[in-house]
Structures are given as C-alpha cells and as structure tokens.
Design an enzyme around this catalytic site. Sequence first.
Site, mmCIF file in Angstrom:
data_model
loop_
_atom_site.group_PDB
_atom_site.id
_atom_site.type_symbol
_atom_site.label_atom_id
_atom_site.label_comp_id
_atom_site.label_asym_id
_atom_site.label_seq_id
_atom_site.Cartn_x
_atom_site.Cartn_y
_atom_site.Cartn_z
ATOM 1 N N ASP A 1 41.781 -63.414 14.001
ATOM 2 C CA ASP A 1 43.185 -63.842 13.904
ATOM 3 C C ASP A 1 43.925 -63.531 15.199
ATOM 4 O O ASP A 1 43.479 -62.703 16.006
ATOM 5 C CB ASP A 1 43.891 -63.137 12.743
ATOM 6 C CG ASP A 1 43.916 -61.615 12.904
ATOM 7 O OD1 ASP A 1 42.863 -61.035 13.253
ATOM 8 O OD2 ASP A 1 44.992 -61.011 12.709
ATOM 9 N N ASP B 1 37.731 -55.716 21.406
ATOM 10 C CA ASP B 1 39.149 -55.988 21.169
ATOM 11 C C ASP B 1 39.983 -55.189 22.168
ATOM 12 O O ASP B 1 41.163 -54.933 21.949
ATOM 13 C CB ASP B 1 39.495 -55.614 19.713
ATOM 14 C CG ASP B 1 40.909 -56.009 19.314
ATOM 15 O OD1 ASP B 1 41.482 -56.896 19.976
ATOM 16 O OD2 ASP B 1 41.436 -55.421 18.350
ATOM 17 N N GLU C 1 43.387 -58.756 11.377
ATOM 18 C CA GLU C 1 43.510 -57.436 11.999
ATOM 19 C C GLU C 1 44.956 -57.129 12.341
ATOM 20 O O GLU C 1 45.432 -55.998 12.198
ATOM 21 C CB GLU C 1 42.656 -57.372 13.278
ATOM 22 C CG GLU C 1 42.592 -55.999 13.923
ATOM 23 C CD GLU C 1 43.659 -55.739 14.988
ATOM 24 O OE1 GLU C 1 43.796 -54.588 15.403
ATOM 25 O OE2 GLU C 1 44.368 -56.695 15.387
ATOM 26 N N GLU C 2 45.669 -58.149 12.806
ATOM 27 C CA GLU C 2 47.018 -57.919 13.350
ATOM 28 C C GLU C 2 48.051 -57.592 12.272
ATOM 29 O O GLU C 2 49.113 -57.057 12.596
ATOM 30 C CB GLU C 2 47.474 -59.152 14.131
ATOM 31 C CG GLU C 2 46.549 -59.557 15.280
ATOM 32 C CD GLU C 2 46.625 -58.615 16.474
ATOM 33 O OE1 GLU C 2 47.348 -57.610 16.408
ATOM 34 O OE2 GLU C 2 45.941 -58.898 17.474
ATOM 35 N N ASP D 1 43.677 -61.946 22.739
ATOM 36 C CA ASP D 1 43.566 -60.887 21.732
ATOM 37 C C ASP D 1 43.471 -61.577 20.388
ATOM 38 O O ASP D 1 44.486 -62.001 19.852
ATOM 39 C CB ASP D 1 44.795 -59.976 21.822
ATOM 40 C CG ASP D 1 44.879 -58.997 20.673
ATOM 41 O OD1 ASP D 1 43.881 -58.820 19.963
ATOM 42 O OD2 ASP D 1 45.966 -58.419 20.473
ATOM 43 N N HIS E 1 38.061 -59.532 16.042
ATOM 44 C CA HIS E 1 38.870 -60.115 14.955
ATOM 45 C C HIS E 1 39.247 -61.545 15.306
ATOM 46 O O HIS E 1 39.475 -61.873 16.476
ATOM 47 C CB HIS E 1 40.087 -59.252 14.610
ATOM 48 C CG HIS E 1 41.127 -59.093 15.680
ATOM 49 N ND1 HIS E 1 42.150 -59.988 15.875
ATOM 50 C CD2 HIS E 1 41.314 -58.121 16.611
ATOM 51 C CE1 HIS E 1 42.926 -59.571 16.867
ATOM 52 N NE2 HIS E 1 42.435 -58.447 17.345
ATOM 53 N N HIS F 1 50.621 -60.198 22.348
ATOM 54 C CA HIS F 1 51.585 -60.380 21.255
ATOM 55 C C HIS F 1 52.910 -60.963 21.747
ATOM 56 O O HIS F 1 53.894 -60.942 21.021
ATOM 57 C CB HIS F 1 51.857 -59.076 20.484
ATOM 58 C CG HIS F 1 50.615 -58.455 19.891
ATOM 59 N ND1 HIS F 1 50.635 -57.338 19.115
ATOM 60 C CD2 HIS F 1 49.316 -58.813 19.974
ATOM 61 C CE1 HIS F 1 49.400 -57.026 18.741
ATOM 62 N NE2 HIS F 1 48.583 -57.907 19.266
#
Length: 476
Positions: free
Chosen positions: A76, A167, A143-144, A113, A74, A451
Amino acid sequence: MAILDATKSYQKIFEEITKIPHGSGEEKQISDYLVSIAKENNLKVIQDNVNNVIIFKDASIGYENHDAVILQAHIDMVNEKNGDSHHDFSKDPLDLVVEDGFLKAKGTTLGADDGAGVAYIVSVLLDSNLKHPPLIGLFTVNEEATMEGAFNVDMNLINAKKLINIDGEEEDSSITGSAGGMDITISHPITHTKENKNGYSLKVRGLLGGHSGAEINKERGNSNKIIARILHVLSKESPIQLSTLKGGLKINAIPREADATFIMDNDAKCQEIVNQCITEIKKELEFTDSGLTITLETTTIESIVDAETSQSIIDYLYLVPTGLRHKSDHLQGLTTSSENLGIVDLTETTFEFGLSVRGALDSYVQDLADEIQTLAKVFGYNAITENWYPAWDYMDNSPMRDTMAKVYKEVHNGKDIQMYAVHGGLECGIFKEKCPDLDIVAIGPNIYDVHTPDEKLDLASFDRTYTFLCKYLENL
Ligand SMILES: [Zn+2]
C-alpha cells in the site's frame, strides 16, 4: 512512453505499479497483479484473506541447502496530493516525471514507499540469473494505516528464519530495531449549563509539532500540556469553569495548537498570571521551539462546565505524563519510551483525551499505559487502549546484520553502513513477535519527503541498492 529504464526490470516493474491504484485499504488490484505475475512465471503463490501475497522461489543451483530468506515489502501507499491536483487515486495512473536524477509523481505522492521494495522483490523473483537461497516474497497490505497485513500473516506458511524488510528510506543506513506502542483514550461524560458572561479565550500557537515517534526526543512544546499548565496555575488563584477546550489533530502528532475558553471567579490577576506563564514557558523553549505564542483575550461565554469537573479535567491534563521518558545509553541516545498527549477535546457531552505511548520494549509500553490508566482511575475516568503493536527489540547477535555490513562495505568501496534503531513502529516488530528467533534487517534506497506530494526517489540510489541486494542474497 516509458519514463523509466525498461531494460532494468525493477524500474519497469515500479512503473507498472504506479499505474495500479494501491492506497492503504485498496490493495486488491495490486495484490491480484502480484498473483498473476507469479502464476505466469510458474511460481507457487498464496493470496490470503486480507490480500497479502506470498510467492515462493526455489534456490538457485548450489544454494539448495542454504536457509530460506524472506524478502518483505508493503504494497500500500499513502495517497496525498496537492490542493490543485485533479488526480483521482481510485483510478488514475500516477503522472511520473524525472527531474535531476529523481523520480517524482506530478502533484501526488509517488509511492516509492514502498513500491521500490515491491519492485525489487518481484525483480529478484523473476530473474533466473541470480544466485540466492530459497526465497519467499512477502507482500503485505495496509502498513501505512493499521499494519493489518503484517498482523494477519500466517508465519506457519513461511518456513524461514531470515527476513529482509525492504521499506527503508536511506541507502547508507539500516534500521536494527523499532518501537512498540498503543493508543489510549481517556473519557468522561460532562454536562454544560447555559451561561452568558464575559470570560477569556486562551490560545497556544506557533509550535513546531512533529511525529510522536521520530521527534518526541527534541524537547518541543506540546500545546495541550502548555494550555493545561496555564489553566492549572490560574486555578490556584481562583476557581475556573471551562467552556471549551480543544487541542491537537492526531494522536501520533505532537500537538501544535490548543484553545480554551473559560470564566474565572476572581479574575483580577488573570492577565498578570498568564503573562508570567508566557515568560517562563517561552524561556524554557527558547532553543527548541522558539516560535511559541500564547494569547489571552476576553470573550463571551455561552455555556460552562461546573467548577469541580473543570478543576478535575485541568488537574488530570496537568498531571498526565507526556514527552520523552527514557533513552538508551547502549544505542546512541535512542528514545526507549515516550508518551504523547496528542488530542484534547471537550464536547457538549464528554471530554476525550488521546495519548499514544511507545517503547523499545513491550514492557515499557505496558508500564506507561498502566500508569496513564491508573491515573485515569484515580480521577474516575474511563480509559481504553487500542491499536497495540509490538516492539522489534534490538538483537545484540544478528548474523544477517553482520553479513549485510560486510557486503555493503564490499559493494560501496570500503564504506560502512550505518545502523540504528528507531522510535517509530514497523511491521518487523509484528513478524518478530510471531516468530521470536527471526533474524531481521531493513534496507531501502534513498527516498525523500515520503507521505507528501514532494516524495522523490533517487534513481542512482535505486540502482545501487538493487545491486547491493542481489550481492547480499548471493552471500546468504
Ligand atoms: Zn513504508
């Protein structure tokens, strides 16, 4: 000056990606960047209406008759920064730094990530010296947040039955299945009437909380359930009228705090009953959530909900299931179904409860959601479901997994790759639902504290995992 090793193409590409803003929902620039790379290198490319990018590369010589393989990541990232950081995610490049073999971004998330996966795939697509089957690079948006990209991929454009999702965050393990789930919001209109009386303020604090997928099996306290339980016990003594009730911040986080204010008709035993509850609940959570504190204080109440509605709300919250429901014997204690009463909010005009349900099978999700909705119906409440995503059911027979295990062992001097299913949602579930006979594996280098502004990528693992990926493709 380059921070990373430009002689390694995946490192060079990763560094380029960190200069392009690509928070969830803002992927246009990085999507265009991937399209331009494909065009410059004469690779067939499709950019769809949500900015997913699909890039096709022919097989290397000798691999023309092998089955095509999808490499997916992904594009993003989660934009998080420290309070004192002046970083502007809409335009600033990330401020990279290498410390003790780890790549970090000063004051912000790094986006390894899933920038690491994106960099690997681009690097493989551009390298003419590798041996591999026909390849399809699949780059998804958002995705997030919503997994909108994965939901929008037209699998008819991709004629392949093998997928490597890049991922993962742990080099020595591979995910073999993930949960499906959905959110359920229960609501009902209410009215407050003005009041001016002495009442009580009840506060639940000090719980660990955690992610409603990864940590739901740890028997931690749920502040919303704890406060409902105490109010329920109090209401058996004497009718309660709620003034305020609020707990939890996110539907997918186990709530850590909850607050209620209320009046009680006959409150002579209020403190005594609460004390008894505190003793019992603290004892129950002694080994799993020992920081719990519960306080009861007197306060002035300015408006109240009638006794019948208050009792109904308290009873519903007391009854609605939350926490771990089922676990697997087949897959090492994997949580196979759970609910999380994440949000409770009583406003001037409505009350609203938010639950997220998860299951390793779609049928679990349907069943749990049905149960919660049926309970809401009995109470005359409104229930809506949203944000559904499918499960990636563990496949007992996966040739992709078998080859991966074999190659990993060769590359890592006889060490076995660990495999496990997770109770969180992944894009893989969506691909699997679109294309049920897809054989999927998930890999990635070691990335820590994702994150958060402490996110860091282990550069040695970044190198090793690329070597492993290339070797794996050679064996497919
Ligand atoms: Zn990710």
